[in-house]
Scaffold this motif. Structure first.
Motif, short mmCIF file in Angstrom:
data_model
loop_
_atom_site.label_atom_id
_atom_site.label_comp_id
_atom_site.label_asym_id
_atom_site.label_seq_id
_atom_site.Cartn_x
_atom_site.Cartn_y
_atom_site.Cartn_z
N LEU A 55 0.84 -1.20 0.00
CA LEU A 55 0.00 0.00 0.00
C LEU A 55 0.87 1.25 0.00
O LEU A 55 1.75 1.40 0.84
CB LEU A 55 -0.91 0.00 1.23
CG LEU A 55 -1.86 -1.19 1.37
CD1 LEU A 55 -2.72 -1.04 2.62
CD2 LEU A 55 -2.74 -1.34 0.13
N LEU A 102 -7.05 4.53 -1.05
CA LEU A 102 -7.35 3.74 0.13
C LEU A 102 -8.49 4.32 0.96
O LEU A 102 -9.06 3.63 1.80
CB LEU A 102 -6.10 3.61 1.01
CG LEU A 102 -4.92 2.88 0.38
CD1 LEU A 102 -3.76 2.84 1.35
CD2 LEU A 102 -5.32 1.47 -0.04
N VAL A 108 -11.47 -0.17 -2.23
CA VAL A 108 -10.77 -1.15 -1.39
C VAL A 108 -11.51 -2.48 -1.41
O VAL A 108 -10.89 -3.56 -1.50
CB VAL A 108 -10.61 -0.61 0.04
CG1 VAL A 108 -10.05 -1.69 0.96
CG2 VAL A 108 -9.69 0.61 0.05
N VAL A 137 -7.56 4.72 6.09
CA VAL A 137 -6.36 3.98 5.65
C VAL A 137 -6.15 2.77 6.54
O VAL A 137 -5.88 1.65 6.07
CB VAL A 137 -5.13 4.90 5.64
CG1 VAL A 137 -3.87 4.11 5.32
CG2 VAL A 137 -5.31 6.04 4.64
N ALA A 140 -8.62 0.15 5.72
CA ALA A 140 -8.29 -0.55 4.47
C ALA A 140 -7.35 -1.72 4.75
O ALA A 140 -7.48 -2.80 4.18
CB ALA A 140 -7.67 0.41 3.47
#
Length: 239
Positions: A55, A102, A108, A137, A140
């Motif tokens: 990521l 994200l 996602v 985030v 995610a």
């Protein structure tokens, strides 16, 4: 919800003006200083037969190494320009790369639908995200790993601010790679000491192991000292 237009354009502008040369981005360290030792921390907890998703992959330097340790490696980044860099740097197609925001829950979920439960590698993404986006985030990460995956997350600590401030206030001003970060409105190390573990736990993640480390940069001080930024790492599972 998506990231702000300003934030997205900051990253697109940064990567648009960054060359393909290895190490041109200040955080683009050799894998021997990044994903190699980080993998050694993650793999005792992780099933390497599952894919790994990197990521905030940037130009994919770490993703390409992760592809040698896991069954499949997918690098994702907010920036289309970053993904273009990553694909150019990987003509053999050792890893896969795609643009994903994200903060966009639907995007996602779609990524998880394509990969199934995955391991996650994330280096210095939450601290750089806008404060209102940080919970998404962390969420995610939790969504992607599900029950079987594991995550390695490394984030800068507030002590990094002092290192960067000292570098920026040197006789010649900020070194060139650091100056470009500032010029594009990117604000490293803006998360507090307790914020990162709090966000991870709030997202439903269990901290299996953690420790202090430093994230080596590709920039140096005038005396030749490499800039290493204090950080904390976490190995995570879903709860």
């Amino acid at each position: 919800m998506d990231v702000s237009t300003r934030y997205r354009e900051s990253w697109e502008g940064y990567w648009r003006e960054t060359s393909d040369a290895p190490g041109e981005a200040i955080w683009d360290c050799d894998p021997s200083l990044g994903s190699v030792p980080h993998s050694e921390l993650l793999l005792p907890y992780a099933d390497a037969a599952l894919p790994v998703v990197d990521l905030g992959c940037g130009n994919g330097t770490q993703t390409r190494y992760l592809a040698t340790r896991f069954s499949r490696a997918i690098g994702v980044d907010l920036s289309h320009e970053a993904i273009a860099h990553a694909r150019r740097a990987d003509p053999a197609g050792s890893a896969e790369f795609e643009q994903v925001d994200l903060v966009d829950e639907e995007a996602v979920r779609a990524l998880r639908g394509r990969t199934g439960e995955t391991n996650v590698y994330m280096r210095a993404v939450i601290h750089q995200s806008e404060p209102q986006d940080r919970p998404a985030v962390a969420a995610a990460v939790a969504h992607l790993i599900g029950a079987r995956g594991r995550a390695f997350v490394a984030e800068l600590t507030p002590a990094s601010k002092e290192v960067l401030r000292s570098a920026a206030e040197g006789p010649g001003g900020p070194p060139e790679k650091l100056r470009r970060v500032f010029e594009h409105g990117l604000k490293p190390a803006s998360a507090t000491e307790d914020e990162i573990p709090g966000l991870l736990r709030a997202a439903g993640l269990e901290i299996l192991a953690d420790g202090d480390t430093a994230l080596p940069q590709t920039e140096h001080l005038p005396d030749g000292t490499r800039i290493d930024l204090p950080a904390r790492w976490f190995v995570l599972a879903g709860r």
